[in-house]
Design a protein around this motif. Sequence first.
Motif, PDB file in Angstrom:
ATOM      1  N   PHE A 189      35.848  58.364  44.178  1.00 32.44           N
ATOM      2  CA  PHE A 189      36.404  57.007  44.185  1.00 32.44           C
ATOM      3  C   PHE A 189      37.114  56.674  42.883  1.00 32.44           C
ATOM      4  O   PHE A 189      36.878  57.290  41.848  1.00 32.44           O
ATOM      5  N   TRP A 190      37.971  55.646  42.957  1.00 36.99           N
ATOM      6  CA  TRP A 190      38.495  54.990  41.772  1.00 36.99           C
ATOM      7  C   TRP A 190      37.467  53.937  41.377  1.00 36.99           C
ATOM      8  O   TRP A 190      36.985  53.190  42.221  1.00 36.99           O
ATOM      9  N   LEU A 191      37.109  53.878  40.108  1.00 38.68           N
ATOM     10  CA  LEU A 191      36.165  52.896  39.588  1.00 38.68           C
ATOM     11  C   LEU A 191      36.902  52.004  38.611  1.00 38.68           C
ATOM     12  O   LEU A 191      37.831  52.445  37.927  1.00 38.68           O
ATOM     13  N   GLY A 192      36.470  50.748  38.520  1.00 40.37           N
ATOM     14  CA  GLY A 192      37.150  49.864  37.594  1.00 40.37           C
ATOM     15  C   GLY A 192      36.366  48.611  37.297  1.00 40.37           C
ATOM     16  O   GLY A 192      35.401  48.278  37.983  1.00 40.37           O
ATOM     17  N   LYS A 193      36.799  47.942  36.245  1.00 44.24           N
ATOM     18  CA  LYS A 193      36.214  46.666  35.843  1.00 44.24           C
ATOM     19  C   LYS A 193      37.301  45.828  35.211  1.00 44.24           C
ATOM     20  O   LYS A 193      38.399  46.304  34.926  1.00 44.24           O
ATOM     21  N   MET A 250      45.247  28.218  41.832  1.00 50.64           N
ATOM     22  CA  MET A 250      45.323  28.515  40.426  1.00 50.64           C
ATOM     23  C   MET A 250      45.160  30.033  40.264  1.00 50.64           C
ATOM     24  O   MET A 250      44.184  30.623  40.694  1.00 50.64           O
ATOM     25  N   SER A 251      46.124  30.661  39.650  1.00 55.36           N
ATOM     26  CA  SER A 251      46.046  32.105  39.452  1.00 55.36           C
ATOM     27  C   SER A 251      45.747  32.410  37.991  1.00 55.36           C
ATOM     28  O   SER A 251      46.096  31.643  37.101  1.00 55.36           O
ATOM     29  N   LYS A 252      45.083  33.520  37.768  1.00 57.40           N
ATOM     30  CA  LYS A 252      44.742  33.984  36.433  1.00 57.40           C
ATOM     31  C   LYS A 252      45.189  35.424  36.325  1.00 57.40           C
ATOM     32  O   LYS A 252      45.246  36.143  37.313  1.00 57.40           O
ATOM     33  N   ARG A 253      45.449  35.861  35.116  1.00 53.66           N
ATOM     34  CA  ARG A 253      45.861  37.236  34.863  1.00 53.66           C
ATOM     35  C   ARG A 253      44.750  37.940  34.093  1.00 53.66           C
ATOM     36  O   ARG A 253      44.264  37.422  33.089  1.00 53.66           O
ATOM     37  N   PHE A 254      44.330  39.107  34.593  1.00 54.94           N
ATOM     38  CA  PHE A 254      43.279  39.896  33.959  1.00 54.94           C
ATOM     39  C   PHE A 254      43.756  41.322  33.745  1.00 54.94           C
ATOM     40  O   PHE A 254      44.735  41.754  34.357  1.00 54.94           O
ATOM     41  N   THR A 255      43.028  42.053  32.922  1.00 56.86           N
ATOM     42  CA  THR A 255      43.334  43.451  32.647  1.00 56.86           C
ATOM     43  C   THR A 255      42.331  44.329  33.380  1.00 56.86           C
ATOM     44  O   THR A 255      41.122  44.201  33.163  1.00 56.86           O
ATOM     45  N   MET A 256      42.833  45.212  34.248  1.00 53.99           N
ATOM     46  CA  MET A 256      41.982  46.114  35.008  1.00 53.99           C
ATOM     47  C   MET A 256      41.860  47.428  34.238  1.00 53.99           C
ATOM     48  O   MET A 256      42.855  48.040  33.877  1.00 53.99           O
ATOM     49  N   ILE A 257      40.622  47.833  33.979  1.00 51.76           N
ATOM     50  CA  ILE A 257      40.348  49.135  33.366  1.00 51.76           C
ATOM     51  C   ILE A 257      39.857  50.020  34.502  1.00 51.76           C
ATOM     52  O   ILE A 257      38.952  49.632  35.241  1.00 51.76           O
ATOM     53  N   LYS A 273      39.491  41.800  42.671  1.00 52.12           N
ATOM     54  CA  LYS A 273      39.879  40.407  42.915  1.00 52.12           C
ATOM     55  C   LYS A 273      38.800  39.689  43.720  1.00 52.12           C
ATOM     56  O   LYS A 273      38.419  38.556  43.399  1.00 52.12           O
ATOM     57  N   ASP A 274      38.317  40.347  44.777  1.00 51.84           N
ATOM     58  CA  ASP A 274      37.266  39.751  45.605  1.00 51.84           C
ATOM     59  C   ASP A 274      35.995  39.519  44.797  1.00 51.84           C
ATOM     60  O   ASP A 274      35.353  38.465  44.916  1.00 51.84           O
ATOM     61  N   ALA A 275      35.612  40.501  43.974  1.00 46.21           N
ATOM     62  CA  ALA A 275      34.394  40.373  43.160  1.00 46.21           C
ATOM     63  C   ALA A 275      34.525  39.212  42.178  1.00 46.21           C
ATOM     64  O   ALA A 275      33.575  38.455  41.974  1.00 46.21           O
ATOM     65  N   TYR A 276      35.701  39.043  41.580  1.00 44.02           N
ATOM     66  CA  TYR A 276      35.923  37.924  40.655  1.00 44.02           C
ATOM     67  C   TYR A 276      35.806  36.594  41.396  1.00 44.02           C
ATOM     68  O   TYR A 276      35.114  35.682  40.951  1.00 44.02           O
ATOM     69  N   ARG A 277      36.471  36.497  42.543  1.00 39.02           N
ATOM     70  CA  ARG A 277      36.406  35.249  43.322  1.00 39.02           C
ATOM     71  C   ARG A 277      34.963  34.914  43.696  1.00 39.02           C
ATOM     72  O   ARG A 277      34.546  33.765  43.623  1.00 39.02           O
ATOM     73  N   ILE A 289      31.901  42.573  35.854  1.00 42.66           N
ATOM     74  CA  ILE A 289      32.465  42.767  37.190  1.00 42.66           C
ATOM     75  C   ILE A 289      32.992  44.194  37.276  1.00 42.66           C
ATOM     76  O   ILE A 289      33.956  44.549  36.614  1.00 42.66           O
ATOM     77  N   MET A 290      32.338  44.994  38.100  1.00 42.78           N
ATOM     78  CA  MET A 290      32.732  46.385  38.274  1.00 42.78           C
ATOM     79  C   MET A 290      32.635  46.741  39.746  1.00 42.78           C
ATOM     80  O   MET A 290      31.732  46.277  40.438  1.00 42.78           O
ATOM     81  N   THR A 291      33.581  47.540  40.239  1.00 34.20           N
ATOM     82  CA  THR A 291      33.566  47.942  41.640  1.00 34.20           C
ATOM     83  C   THR A 291      34.298  49.258  41.804  1.00 34.20           C
ATOM     84  O   THR A 291      34.682  49.890  40.816  1.00 34.20           O
TER      85      THR A 291
END
Length: 64
Positions: free
Chosen positions: A15-19, A1-8, A41-45, A26-28
Amino acid sequence: MSKRFTMIYWKSEKFWLGKLLEHPEIMTQGETLEELEENLKDAYRMMVMEDVPDGYQIKDIIVV
């Protein structure tokens, strides 16, 4: 099952930072945008599957 999210995302000095907009808790980071995306993706999983044992089942449901 795949989901679509918005990366900020944004660039710090090193580094590149995002959530995820839909899950701001969820931020990494990553050295590249590609690594940042994979890390998100890994953090969400890990967040959604943390307490789920192997052999789980999936069923779509509708919440109104």
